[in-house]
Motif scaffolding. Structure first.
Motif, mmCIF file in Angstrom:
data_model
loop_
_atom_site.group_PDB
_atom_site.id
_atom_site.type_symbol
_atom_site.label_atom_id
_atom_site.label_comp_id
_atom_site.label_asym_id
_atom_site.label_seq_id
_atom_site.Cartn_x
_atom_site.Cartn_y
_atom_site.Cartn_z
ATOM 1 N N UNK A 54 0.934 -1.318 -0.006
ATOM 2 C CA UNK A 54 -0.106 0.072 0.044
ATOM 3 C C UNK A 54 0.839 1.396 -0.175
ATOM 4 N N UNK A 55 0.856 1.996 -1.085
ATOM 5 C CA UNK A 55 1.693 3.254 -1.230
ATOM 6 C C UNK A 55 1.443 4.165 0.089
ATOM 7 N N UNK A 56 0.254 4.375 0.496
ATOM 8 C CA UNK A 56 -0.427 5.098 1.534
ATOM 9 C C UNK A 56 0.634 4.718 2.912
ATOM 10 N N UNK A 57 0.610 3.527 3.088
ATOM 11 C CA UNK A 57 1.556 3.150 4.260
ATOM 12 C C UNK A 57 2.806 4.021 4.143
ATOM 13 N N UNK A 58 3.391 3.717 2.997
ATOM 14 C CA UNK A 58 4.763 4.345 2.797
ATOM 15 C C UNK A 58 4.679 6.055 2.969
ATOM 16 N N UNK A 59 3.670 6.364 2.426
ATOM 17 C CA UNK A 59 3.361 7.992 2.373
ATOM 18 C C UNK A 59 3.655 8.389 4.004
ATOM 19 N N UNK A 60 2.665 7.719 4.836
ATOM 20 C CA UNK A 60 2.855 8.073 6.276
ATOM 21 C C UNK A 60 4.092 8.131 6.812
ATOM 22 N N UNK A 61 5.058 7.046 6.551
ATOM 23 C CA UNK A 61 6.376 7.049 7.049
ATOM 24 C C UNK A 61 7.168 8.484 6.358
ATOM 25 N N UNK A 62 7.066 8.554 5.309
ATOM 26 C CA UNK A 62 7.814 9.683 4.661
ATOM 27 C C UNK A 62 7.447 10.882 5.227
ATOM 28 N N UNK A 63 6.146 11.296 5.493
ATOM 29 C CA UNK A 63 5.464 12.478 6.109
ATOM 30 C C UNK A 63 6.143 12.688 7.526
ATOM 31 N N UNK A 64 6.411 11.676 8.257
ATOM 32 C CA UNK A 64 6.800 11.827 9.412
ATOM 33 C C UNK A 64 8.422 12.186 9.431
ATOM 34 N N UNK A 65 8.808 12.075 8.301
ATOM 35 C CA UNK A 65 10.338 12.742 8.390
ATOM 36 C C UNK A 65 10.537 14.170 8.644
ATOM 37 N N UNK A 66 11.192 14.440 9.464
ATOM 38 C CA UNK A 66 11.269 16.162 10.017
ATOM 39 C C UNK A 66 11.380 16.928 8.866
ATOM 40 N N UNK A 103 19.441 13.869 1.288
ATOM 41 C CA UNK A 103 19.777 13.166 0.360
ATOM 42 C C UNK A 103 18.826 11.811 0.090
ATOM 43 N N UNK A 104 19.250 11.023 -0.821
ATOM 44 C CA UNK A 104 18.349 9.892 -0.996
ATOM 45 C C UNK A 104 18.783 8.904 0.190
ATOM 46 N N UNK A 105 19.808 8.803 0.265
ATOM 47 C CA UNK A 105 20.141 7.440 1.546
ATOM 48 C C UNK A 105 19.621 7.860 2.675
ATOM 49 N N UNK A 106 19.566 9.260 3.021
ATOM 50 C CA UNK A 106 18.907 9.683 4.424
ATOM 51 C C UNK A 106 17.369 9.093 4.505
ATOM 52 N N UNK A 107 16.584 9.287 3.485
ATOM 53 C CA UNK A 107 15.035 8.940 3.146
ATOM 54 C C UNK A 107 15.222 7.344 3.070
ATOM 55 N N UNK A 108 16.108 6.764 2.376
ATOM 56 C CA UNK A 108 16.199 5.132 2.492
ATOM 57 C C UNK A 108 16.120 4.824 3.983
ATOM 58 N N UNK A 109 17.318 5.185 4.552
ATOM 59 C CA UNK A 109 17.501 4.901 5.977
ATOM 60 C C UNK A 109 16.301 5.047 6.862
ATOM 61 N N UNK A 110 15.720 6.096 6.683
ATOM 62 C CA UNK A 110 14.494 6.424 7.588
ATOM 63 C C UNK A 110 13.356 5.438 7.035
ATOM 64 N N UNK A 111 13.067 5.206 6.194
ATOM 65 C CA UNK A 111 12.108 4.062 5.477
ATOM 66 C C UNK A 111 12.568 2.673 6.217
ATOM 67 N N UNK A 112 13.932 2.157 5.801
ATOM 68 C CA UNK A 112 14.356 1.179 6.147
ATOM 69 C C UNK A 112 13.971 0.817 7.871
ATOM 70 N N UNK A 113 14.118 1.805 8.544
ATOM 71 C CA UNK A 113 13.809 1.593 10.140
ATOM 72 C C UNK A 113 12.359 1.325 10.401
ATOM 73 N N UNK A 114 11.380 1.778 9.513
ATOM 74 C CA UNK A 114 10.140 1.747 10.007
ATOM 75 C C UNK A 114 9.324 0.771 9.015
ATOM 76 N N UNK A 115 9.796 0.140 7.827
ATOM 77 C CA UNK A 115 8.973 -0.470 7.030
ATOM 78 C C UNK A 115 9.650 -1.857 6.812
ATOM 79 N N UNK A 116 8.810 -2.980 6.274
ATOM 80 C CA UNK A 116 9.493 -4.092 5.932
ATOM 81 C C UNK A 116 10.331 -3.784 4.653
#
Length: 596
Positions: free
Chosen positions: A481-493, A525-538
């Motif tokens: 579900x893209x929406x689940x990923x969207x929520x994680x992205x929006x939580x990034x400060x 940068x991209x790596x920061x976004x990826x790390x943020x998501x990896x810590x919160x998503x499968x």
């Protein structure tokens, strides 16, 4: 935002709840589970406001004020003139206007003439405009001066018999109307070829003293609105909404915020009237509360804060993008929004972090809702005062049934906690799509409207949208579900806006791509976004590609157009395949950190 549990006078044990409609026990105190819906014309509610509160302001636009008695009078004069120009009961009349006092007058005037309103987006491209006008069979069109170059160019293809053109200046009183006419800009530069017969100024509809209010014999069946959908699955379709459908929906919404009755209300009309959400909450529903409507011609976050304070607004319908923009304003704490009682959010999911920040910063509670054009449009809403749950669109409105059914056949009701397609039934649901029996048969089955949205319901009857059926991505065999990923992205400060999309991949089916807009002054940068998501998503849900943008494509009500981004990716892949470059896609199975 944490769940807010409001105590009930009589706690309800799970065993005593209505298992078919458990949500009824979580309505705010005083909200009725079921109501009577009088079979009257939609304009009955305008008439009632004009009879009971004739001098109350119905519209405030800069230095123009129109009372409810004045709005009814103008609408009935417009109706009489439309009839004199050949508009008959049942005819489709196009209203292609931005938020102006004339839009309100035109809407009610068309209904008073016994005709059917078809709202049209003034920013439509030629193909979209031709399709809607011809599909609806519009012969009379009320529009805006800046739209004339497009309309004039397409006159032969549209088949419209008579145009009525207005300007922003006509919505103003002296001396601002004169100042507006002399301002430089696109409106002042347009020269409309008025000919007194086929192309007329809108003021021609306000001439004379003759008034008309055409009776509606069967409000349950007679169309009030032919509302075209957003066209997310091809060409837009006309949802047939009767007087009864639309009136039922405003009564349902009015019941949820009924505690505001008896007090002066002011609705800030930022949402476009031509969108069904804006039309319902900003133009029609205010008549229930004899509320003043403040039309906003162009959205500017700073100007909106000034207007909310200036007009002492009490109700603000909006979309997540609008609330995000308000939060981004510098020195926003200087504005006094103490009069603001209710904010309504719809058209797109509200990121929970944004909701929490807005409520803490401005002190007004946000009611998040869900709906679709086919339901006039609202079916679900979070309580105005009572319990809310994180991520929920809330409870079905009074007299609205809702179920989760299997996604394969749509015939098996699913128990709480299971994910399936959301179907709804109620007095606000359309009778079908205009001239499209096959599509109608697919959307309406045994009285149930199949929404195309994937959702779940918990044991208390709170509903949660997972995603659109067509938005689900399939990554390595998993539904994502893209929406689940969207929520994680929006939580990034550092993230202001974000959206994720499943994009085609030659071996994995699809991979997730994230589009990110950063807050002003932030670097990432991209790596920061990826790390943020990896810590919160499968791992399979983590975006494999990140693209930073200055802005994201949106509808007029701020809904991010995921389909536009997906189409861009598909076109990019097509071109690469033609150039023999498709082998440049990231190889299957390589960890996302190695893509950059």
């Amino acid at each position: 935002m944490e769940d807010t549990h409001v105590p009930f006078e009589t706690p309800v044990s799970p065993a005593s709840r209505d298992t078919d409609a458990p949500w009824r026990f979580f309505y705010d105190s005083g909200v009725r589970h079921s109501m009577e819906y009088p079979e009257v014309p939609l304009y009955f509610w305008l008439d009632q406001a004009a009879d009971r509160h004739p001098d109350s302001p119905a519209c405030i636009y800069h230095n123009t004020r129109i009372s409810y008695a004045g709005l009814r009078k103008k609408a009935e004069i417009v109706a009489a003139n439309l009839r004199a120009h050949g508009v008959m009961p049942g005819d489709k009349v196009g209203v292609m206007l931005p938020n102006l006092p004339q839009t309100m007058v035109a809407f009610w005037g068309v209904l008073k003439a016994g005709a059917v309103v078809t709202m049209i987006n003034p920013l439509y491209m030629e193909k979209e405009l031709i399709h809607q006008v011809r599909d609806a069979g519009i012969r009379h069109l009320i529009s805006h001066g800046p739209c004339w170059p497009k309309l004039g160019k397409l006159r032969d293809q549209l088949g419209v018999e008579r145009y009525y053109i207005t300007t922003a200046a006509e919505g103003l009183s002296f001396p601002m109307n004169l100042l507006q006419r002399f301002k430089s800009g696109s409106e002042a530069a347009v020269r409309v070829p008025y000919d007194g017969e086929k192309v007329l100024p809108f003021s021609a509809l306000l001439k004379g003293g003759r008034r008309l209010s055409e009776p509606v014999d069967n409000p349950r069946e007679t169309l009030a609105l032919l509302q075209y959908t957003g066209g997310t699955t091809g060409l837009s379709k006309g949802a047939m909404l009767s007087h009864y459908n639309v009136a039922s929906n405003i009564l349902q919404m009015g019941e949820l915020i009924g505690y505001l009755r008896g007090q002066p209300q002011t609705v800030m009309a930022v949402l476009p009237f031509f969108h069904v959400y804006g039309l319902n909450t900003c133009l029609v529903m205010p008549t229930l509360f004899h509320a003043a409507v403040v039309p906003v011609l162009r959205f500017s976050p700073r100007e909106l804060l000034l207007d909310l304070e200036k007009y002492k607004a009490t109700i603000l319908p909006g979309a997540p993008a609008m609330y995000i923009a308000l939060l981004q304003q510098r020195n926003k704490e200087r504005f006094s929004l103490k009069t603001l009682k209710i904010c309504i959010s719809g058209s797109a999911p509200m990121p929970q972090d944004v909701m929490r920040q807005f409520e803490q910063g401005f002190g007004a509670r946000i009611m998040e809702g869900y709906g679709l054009s086919e339901a006039s449009p609202i079916t679900h809403m979070t309580p105005a005062q009572g319990m809310r749950k994180v991520g929920s669109i809330g409870l079905p409105l009074p007299d609205t049934e809702a179920r989760i059914v299997d996604m394969e056949l749509g015939t098996v009701p699913l128990p709480p906690g299971k994910v399936g397609e959301l179907v709804v039934r109620g007095p606000q649901v359309m009778s079908g799509y205009w001239n499209k029996p096959d599509e109608t048969a697919g959307a309406l089955r045994n009285g149930w409207l199949y929404t195309g949205d994937i959702a779940s319901m918990d044991e208390d009857g709170f509903f949660y949208i997972v995603d659109r059926k067509k938005d689900l991505a399939i990554v390595a065999g998993y539904n994502v579900s893209p929406r689940e990923i969207d929520e994680v992205l929006y939580a990034h400060p550092k993230v202001r806006e974000a959206v994720s999309v499943g994009v085609p991949h030659p071996s994995r089916g699809e991979v997730i791509k994230a589009y990110v807009v950063l807050k002003e002054g932030e670097r990432c940068d991209r790596s920061e976004i990826i790390r943020w998501c990896r810590d919160r998503l499968a791992n399979y849900k983590v975006p494999r590609v990140v693209e930073f943008r200055d802005e994201l494509p949106k509808t007029m009500v701020g809904k991010i157009l995921r389909r536009v981004l997906r189409a861009e990716e598909e076109e990019k892949l097509r071109r690469e395949a033609e150039d023999g470059e498709s082998d440049k896609q990231p190889p299957a199975g390589v960890p996302c950190r190695d893509f950059f």
